[in-house]
Design a protein around this motif. Sequence first.
Motif, PDB file in Angstrom:
ATOM      1  N   PHE A  87      10.662  -9.157  -3.213  1.00 52.51           N
ATOM      2  CA  PHE A  87       9.480  -9.806  -2.759  1.00 52.51           C
ATOM      3  C   PHE A  87       9.543 -10.361  -1.202  1.00 52.51           C
ATOM      4  CE2 PHE A  87       8.751  -9.755  -7.100  1.00 52.51           C
ATOM      5  CZ  PHE A  87       7.539  -9.837  -7.304  1.00 52.51           C
ATOM      6  N   GLY A  88      10.904 -10.399  -0.790  1.00 44.37           N
ATOM      7  CA  GLY A  88      11.100 -11.002   0.579  1.00 44.37           C
ATOM      8  C   GLY A  88      11.648  -9.863   1.566  1.00 44.37           C
ATOM      9  N   HIS A  89      12.534  -9.166   1.146  1.00 42.64           N
ATOM     10  CA  HIS A  89      13.311  -8.265   2.067  1.00 42.64           C
ATOM     11  C   HIS A  89      12.248  -7.109   2.778  1.00 42.64           C
ATOM     12  CE1 HIS A  89      16.461  -5.574   3.697  1.00 42.64           C
ATOM     13  NE2 HIS A  89      17.415  -6.242   3.156  1.00 42.64           N
ATOM     14  N   LYS A  90      12.621  -7.272   4.047  1.00 39.26           N
ATOM     15  CA  LYS A  90      11.777  -6.150   4.841  1.00 39.26           C
ATOM     16  C   LYS A  90      11.877  -4.801   4.668  1.00 39.26           C
ATOM     17  CE  LYS A  90      13.863  -5.817   9.374  1.00 39.26           C
ATOM     18  NZ  LYS A  90      13.629  -4.370   9.541  1.00 39.26           N
ATOM     19  N   GLY A  91      13.081  -4.341   3.960  1.00 43.17           N
ATOM     20  CA  GLY A  91      13.371  -2.977   3.688  1.00 43.17           C
ATOM     21  C   GLY A  91      12.187  -2.364   2.800  1.00 43.17           C
ATOM     22  N   ASN A  92      11.686  -3.227   2.024  1.00 44.78           N
ATOM     23  CA  ASN A  92      10.576  -2.939   1.064  1.00 44.78           C
ATOM     24  C   ASN A  92       9.444  -2.408   1.817  1.00 44.78           C
ATOM     25  OD1 ASN A  92       8.788  -2.665  -0.911  1.00 44.78           O
ATOM     26  ND2 ASN A  92       9.077  -4.613  -1.818  1.00 44.78           N
ATOM     27  N   PRO A  93       8.674  -3.004   2.429  1.00 46.96           N
ATOM     28  CA  PRO A  93       7.616  -2.408   3.223  1.00 46.96           C
ATOM     29  C   PRO A  93       7.988  -1.493   4.337  1.00 46.96           C
ATOM     30  CG  PRO A  93       7.916  -4.520   4.061  1.00 46.96           C
ATOM     31  CD  PRO A  93       8.734  -4.682   2.857  1.00 46.96           C
ATOM     32  N   ASP A  94       8.945  -1.682   5.018  1.00 51.13           N
ATOM     33  CA  ASP A  94       9.443  -0.692   5.940  1.00 51.13           C
ATOM     34  C   ASP A  94       9.645   0.735   5.380  1.00 51.13           C
ATOM     35  OD1 ASP A  94       9.515  -2.780   7.641  1.00 51.13           O
ATOM     36  OD2 ASP A  94      11.682  -2.512   8.177  1.00 51.13           O
ATOM     37  N   ALA A  95       9.970   0.713   4.011  1.00 43.49           N
ATOM     38  CA  ALA A  95      10.181   2.054   3.288  1.00 43.49           C
ATOM     39  C   ALA A  95       8.929   2.857   3.445  1.00 43.49           C
ATOM     40  CB  ALA A  95      10.677   2.114   2.001  1.00 43.49           C
ATOM     41  N   HIS A  96       7.655   1.834   3.082  1.00 44.07           N
ATOM     42  CA  HIS A  96       6.382   2.620   3.089  1.00 44.07           C
ATOM     43  C   HIS A  96       5.605   3.069   4.546  1.00 44.07           C
ATOM     44  CE1 HIS A  96       6.959   2.368  -1.510  1.00 44.07           C
ATOM     45  NE2 HIS A  96       7.217   0.909  -1.061  1.00 44.07           N
ATOM     46  N   GLU A  97       5.958   2.073   5.350  1.00 42.04           N
ATOM     47  CA  GLU A  97       5.570   2.398   6.677  1.00 42.04           C
ATOM     48  C   GLU A  97       6.265   3.658   7.369  1.00 42.04           C
ATOM     49  OE1 GLU A  97       4.866   0.116  11.101  1.00 42.04           O
ATOM     50  OE2 GLU A  97       6.362  -1.053   9.380  1.00 42.04           O
ATOM     51  N   GLY A 129       3.839  -6.223  -3.210  1.00 46.02           N
ATOM     52  CA  GLY A 129       3.114  -6.201  -2.041  1.00 46.02           C
ATOM     53  C   GLY A 129       3.653  -5.085  -0.831  1.00 46.02           C
ATOM     54  N   GLY A 130       4.856  -4.695  -1.385  1.00 43.71           N
ATOM     55  CA  GLY A 130       5.643  -3.867  -0.317  1.00 43.71           C
ATOM     56  C   GLY A 130       5.152  -2.414  -0.074  1.00 43.71           C
ATOM     57  N   THR A 131       4.536  -1.805  -1.047  1.00 36.14           N
ATOM     58  CA  THR A 131       3.831  -0.599  -0.594  1.00 36.14           C
ATOM     59  C   THR A 131       2.569  -0.698   0.308  1.00 36.14           C
ATOM     60  OG1 THR A 131       4.448   0.333  -2.763  1.00 36.14           O
ATOM     61  CG2 THR A 131       2.805   1.601  -1.763  1.00 36.14           C
ATOM     62  N   LEU A 132       1.509  -1.560  -0.386  1.00 34.84           N
ATOM     63  CA  LEU A 132       0.661  -1.770   0.356  1.00 34.84           C
ATOM     64  C   LEU A 132       0.692  -2.488   1.954  1.00 34.84           C
ATOM     65  CD1 LEU A 132      -2.586  -1.375   0.518  1.00 34.84           C
ATOM     66  CD2 LEU A 132      -2.819  -3.756  -0.436  1.00 34.84           C
ATOM     67  N   GLY A 133       1.480  -3.234   1.809  1.00 35.74           N
ATOM     68  CA  GLY A 133       1.751  -3.964   3.201  1.00 35.74           C
ATOM     69  C   GLY A 133       2.515  -3.006   4.127  1.00 35.74           C
ATOM     70  N   GLY A 134       3.612  -2.153   3.729  1.00 26.63           N
ATOM     71  CA  GLY A 134       4.033  -1.252   4.808  1.00 26.63           C
ATOM     72  C   GLY A 134       3.023  -0.135   5.106  1.00 26.63           C
ATOM     73  N   ALA A 135       2.331   0.302   4.048  1.00 26.99           N
ATOM     74  CA  ALA A 135       1.499   1.574   4.096  1.00 26.99           C
ATOM     75  C   ALA A 135       0.290   1.090   5.160  1.00 26.99           C
ATOM     76  CB  ALA A 135       0.807   2.191   2.977  1.00 26.99           C
ATOM     77  N   ALA A 136      -0.328  -0.110   5.077  1.00 26.78           N
ATOM     78  CA  ALA A 136      -1.213  -0.518   5.842  1.00 26.78           C
ATOM     79  C   ALA A 136      -0.972  -0.555   7.156  1.00 26.78           C
ATOM     80  CB  ALA A 136      -1.844  -1.914   5.284  1.00 26.78           C
ATOM     81  N   ARG A 137       0.228  -1.109   7.727  1.00 19.20           N
ATOM     82  CA  ARG A 137       0.687  -1.033   8.863  1.00 19.20           C
ATOM     83  C   ARG A 137       0.699   0.263   9.786  1.00 19.20           C
ATOM     84  NH1 ARG A 137       5.334  -4.797   7.413  1.00 19.20           N
ATOM     85  NH2 ARG A 137       6.668  -3.011   7.629  1.00 19.20           N
ATOM     86  N   PHE A 138       1.123   1.374   8.812  1.00 18.34           N
ATOM     87  CA  PHE A 138       0.820   2.579   9.361  1.00 18.34           C
ATOM     88  C   PHE A 138      -0.369   3.147   9.471  1.00 18.34           C
ATOM     89  CE2 PHE A 138       0.295   7.239   8.776  1.00 18.34           C
ATOM     90  CZ  PHE A 138       1.373   7.834   9.833  1.00 18.34           C
TER      91      PHE A 138
END
Length: 316
Positions: A155-165, A190-199
Amino acid sequence: MIHASVIGAMANSPLVELSRVCAALGLQGRILAKLDYLLPGFSKKDRAARAIIEAARANGSLAPGQTVVELTSGNMGTGLAIVCGVLGHPFVAVMSAGNSIERARMMRALGAEVTIVPQAKGSKPGEVSGADLALVDDAAQRLTVERGAFRADQFGHKGNPDAHESGTAPEIWAQSNGEITAFCDFAGSGGTLGGAARFFARHGVRCYVVEPDGARALAEGSARYPDHPIQGGGYAMPDLAHLREAPVTGHLAVTGGQARDHARLLARTEGIFAGYSSGANLAAAAELLRGPELGGCVAIVMCDSGLKYLSTDLWE
């Protein structure tokens, strides 16, 4: 290509057009499904598990042989069990009793130690609430201290959204030849959407948060009826770190019944045997094609395998 280990296979899942579903539902437009339920741990969480552990090893926050602890509904835990097993880290998964038993059995088979936390008073088996998750988090924090462990902190580690971005979203964009116009995903960490949305924002793709009807904490700030059968998310948490700065276009709600019906539709019409959250994503994508994305091309992720729900009412 020969991978050095199964960790190398935690990427590049197929993208499939759901033309039969669209025809059955009478939709104007296209839905493309990213089959992350075919990754080694049978879920999209493999990507985050790999990214978090590799980043922690690289920056020294995870020492060789150190224990890893994480709360999980079972999917992140499965990914972590695989990555930690290959890289030589004992792994302790902390999970609510409300999650399906298949998840715990799979993690144990992969070498994880699994701690099951009883549900909060009033919670229903098969439905994990925010109160249940808080109890799991307390137990995970305690075990992290007791074991001198590294907390994966999905829920906090940036590696989660980074993986999807850097992985999920670019793969979808390349596989679709840049034809998608929208993306939606059921919110857990929220990692999948958060990272994917950035891309996707850089390419003009509109992104939508999917939540359970009655537990729209992200859209409404509170939850009227937080109970639902969609495991792995919808915890009625009004603030998810990975979505705070995410370029999100809007919010969608689906019921547990809609998620169930659409997961069954996927199995019958497309041969895709996925779980509750995948059904929720399909229901949301159909809603988009009936409304703001009429005639467009919506991408979704098949989050995990239907095999993880054989003990639930999904396949009754």
